[in-house]
Design an enzyme around this catalytic site. Structure first.
Site, PDB file in Angstrom:
ATOM      1  N   ARG A 146       0.831  -1.207   0.000  1.00 43.10           N
ATOM      2  CA  ARG A 146       0.000   0.000   0.000  1.00 43.10           C
ATOM      3  C   ARG A 146       0.860   1.250   0.000  1.00 43.10           C
ATOM      4  O   ARG A 146       2.018   1.220   0.375  1.00 43.10           O
ATOM      5  CB  ARG A 146      -0.901   0.004   1.242  1.00 43.10           C
ATOM      6  CG  ARG A 146      -1.900  -1.132   1.298  1.00 43.10           C
ATOM      7  CD  ARG A 146      -3.155  -0.804   0.494  1.00 43.10           C
ATOM      8  NE  ARG A 146      -3.893  -2.019   0.150  1.00 43.10           N
ATOM      9  CZ  ARG A 146      -3.849  -2.614  -1.044  1.00 43.10           C
ATOM     10  NH1 ARG A 146      -3.109  -2.130  -2.013  1.00 43.10           N
ATOM     11  NH2 ARG A 146      -4.536  -3.708  -1.280  1.00 43.10           N
ATOM     12  N   CYS A 147       0.235   2.354  -0.390  1.00 46.65           N
ATOM     13  CA  CYS A 147       0.932   3.634  -0.471  1.00 46.65           C
ATOM     14  C   CYS A 147       1.552   3.969   0.866  1.00 46.65           C
ATOM     15  O   CYS A 147       0.928   3.684   1.877  1.00 46.65           O
ATOM     16  CB  CYS A 147       0.000   4.751  -0.910  1.00 46.65           C
ATOM     17  SG  CYS A 147      -0.835   5.665   0.405  1.00 46.65           S
ATOM     18  N   PRO A 148       2.742   4.542   0.949  1.00 41.71           N
ATOM     19  CA  PRO A 148       3.556   4.962  -0.196  1.00 41.71           C
ATOM     20  C   PRO A 148       4.587   3.917  -0.643  1.00 41.71           C
ATOM     21  O   PRO A 148       5.536   4.254  -1.342  1.00 41.71           O
ATOM     22  CB  PRO A 148       4.268   6.204   0.361  1.00 41.71           C
ATOM     23  CG  PRO A 148       4.458   5.896   1.810  1.00 41.71           C
ATOM     24  CD  PRO A 148       3.318   5.002   2.226  1.00 41.71           C
ATOM     25  N   VAL A 149       4.387   2.646  -0.268  1.00 46.32           N
ATOM     26  CA  VAL A 149       5.433   1.636  -0.490  1.00 46.32           C
ATOM     27  C   VAL A 149       5.789   1.443  -1.973  1.00 46.32           C
ATOM     28  O   VAL A 149       6.980   1.420  -2.323  1.00 46.32           O
ATOM     29  CB  VAL A 149       5.039   0.297   0.188  1.00 46.32           C
ATOM     30  CG1 VAL A 149       6.052  -0.783  -0.142  1.00 46.32           C
ATOM     31  CG2 VAL A 149       4.924   0.489   1.693  1.00 46.32           C
ATOM     32  N   ASP A 174      -2.089  -1.189  -5.816  1.00 45.46           N
ATOM     33  CA  ASP A 174      -2.610  -0.215  -4.864  1.00 45.46           C
ATOM     34  C   ASP A 174      -3.276   0.917  -5.643  1.00 45.46           C
ATOM     35  O   ASP A 174      -2.725   1.438  -6.610  1.00 45.46           O
ATOM     36  CB  ASP A 174      -1.448   0.330  -4.020  1.00 45.46           C
ATOM     37  CG  ASP A 174      -1.901   1.414  -3.072  1.00 45.46           C
ATOM     38  OD1 ASP A 174      -3.027   1.308  -2.561  1.00 45.46           O
ATOM     39  OD2 ASP A 174      -1.134   2.365  -2.854  1.00 45.46           O
TER      40      ASP A 174
END
Lengths: 84, 371
Positions: free
Chosen positions: A18-21, A45
């Site tokens: 998921r963000c910001p990954v 995502d």
């Protein structure tokens, strides 16, 4: 990883994160690449759909976006965009 | 307190609310003396709030919240035009409650500043089967204002009724005198959340059966009069100072924009000039919105965010996504009125001072400081 013209470009599968990954992983990978190299990022995502293009724009990378079934393939051309 | 999207109340509106608990508790539809007193106070309130919106008291109804007022206002337009069609033209940055009712039609795109593509809007309202159009005066998330008068002229030419959503702007910036239906929220000017729905005379507007009993047949129940009185008091208190407050807020927003843009890889979002005076948003590359908010809360700063990780649905703000800007690491400031929060300038300065170290700390924790 700089011989972008030979063999498959590096592939980064960030599906399930998921963000910001996804953006962070793409940025880490790009740090080791020379201008003109390409990187393929896979992500599912929803926020990445906005954030990968925004990051590429801010960093001056070129980008191609292809939607697949439930996920997206981002092909980043390092240094290949026109920065703001 | 830098998140005034809902409250706190203006102190005199809060005092009015407390006082009204004794004076105006009764249902205004009752014929007994307390009911008649409530009715009379509600009538006065309606005049004040109608004046705030530049409409006649008879054209204004009060609703439980902005969302109810928006849904009711739009439903009345689309139902009256159901034989023409069902298409609702809305910009991609309208509130979710509107977009959810706009059906399958693609929303009208906006540019990176959040401003509607006027040509696309013109083409959309001129298309077949359009029942109504919706545009907000200014965006509650990013502050960008829309050319509402131009869009209203396009709607007029196309014979399409327009709903103007002023829920983020009333009391903060002058309301353009356009729109067949206008919706506002008392929370934008230091009142309690209270939906205000104005339908101008002569507009084809009607709700499906069964007929609703209260508020000119537009609401299922009469408003709770103490809330309406508090809303009117907030308007009275804010009206005279609105221009000065907006100009001071604009300066404070400029301070935030300057401070944020000095931090590396922070994108300040929304139009720098044509915007609501009290809203400012920025996104921090390689940072997590939730962690940023927690870190700022540790500095005593209450702000909001449009990042996915801060929403219950885990979806990023549709406004930021439509603009094509970063949705992660998002921080949103909605300034309260100075009369509501006398400390707002101090809070803004504290935010500007803390921001560089907060961003650096969050990036260090995520290991993204060298990217």
């Amino acid at each position: 990883m700089s011989d972008a013209g030979h063999g498959a470009p590096p592939l980064l599968d960030a599906r399930g994160t998921r963000c910001p990954v996804p953006v962070i992983r793409a940025a880490r990978a790009c740090r080791d690449l020379d201008d003109g190299a390409t990187l393929v990022l896979l992500a599912d995502d929803e926020a990445a759909r906005s954030d990968v293009p925004a990051w590429a724009r801010m960093r001056g990378h070129g980008l191609t976006v292809e939607d697949e079934d439930g996920w997206t393939r981002y092909t980043v051309l390092v240094g290949g965009g026109s920065p703001d | 307190m830098l998140d005034a999207s809902r409250g706190p109340l203006h102190p005199l509106a809060a005092a009015t609310l407390t006082g009204a608990l004794d004076a105006a508790w009764a249902d205004p539809s009752r014929r007994h003396a307390p009911g008649r007193r409530s009715r009379s106070l509600l009538d006065t309130t309606r005049s004040v709030l109608a004046g705030a919106m530049g409409v006649r008291p008879d054209d204004l109804s009060l609703h439980a919240g902005a969302e109810e007022a928006l849904v009711t206002g739009l439903t009345g337009l689309t139902h009256a035009r159901r034989r023409v069609g069902t298409v609702v033209v809305a910009t991609a940055v309208e509130r979710s409650v509107v977009l959810l009712r706009a059906g399958d039609a693609e929303p009208v795109p906006v540019d990176r500043l959040g401003r509607v593509d006027v040509d696309a809007f013109a083409a959309a309202v001129a298309g077949p089967g359009v029942a109504a159009a919706v545009v907000s005066t200014g965006n509650a998330e990013v502050g960008t204002t829309q050319p509402v008068e131009d869009l209203a002229a396009l709607c007029r030419d196309a014979g399409v009724p327009l709903l103007v959503d002023a829920t983020a702007s009333l009391g903060r910036s002058p309301l353009p005198a356009v729109g067949d239906v206008v919706v506002a929220d008392a929370a934008s000017f230091g009142g309690p959340p209270l939906g205000l729905l104005a339908v101008r005379p002569g507009v084809r507007w009607g709700l499906p059966a069964p007929r609703l009993e209260a508020e000119h047949g537009r609401a299922p129940a009469a408003p709770w009069v103490p809330l309406a009185l508090a809303a009117a008091e907030a308007w009275r208190q804010g009206e005279a100072a609105a221009d000065d407050d907006a100009s001071a807020a604009r300066d404070l927003v400029d301070r935030v924009r300057t401070a944020a843009s000095r931090v590396p890889d922070v994108e300040v979002v929304g139009d720098p000039a044509d915007r609501l005076p009290h809203v400012v948003t920025f996104s921090v590359l390689f940072a997590d919105g939730e962690v940023l908010l927690d870190e700022l809360a540790g500095h005593g700063l209450a702000v909001a965010s449009g990042s996915a990780c801060t929403s219950s649905a885990l979806r990023p703000s549709h406004v930021l996504a439509a603009m094509g800007v970063l949705t992660h690491g998002n921080v949103r400031v909605t300034l309260p009125l100075a009369s509501v929060s006398p400390d707002r300038e101090r809070d803004v300065d504290r935010l500007c001072t803390a921001l560089p170290e907060v961003v650096a700390a969050v990036r260090a924790r995520l290991g993204t400081d060298a990217l």
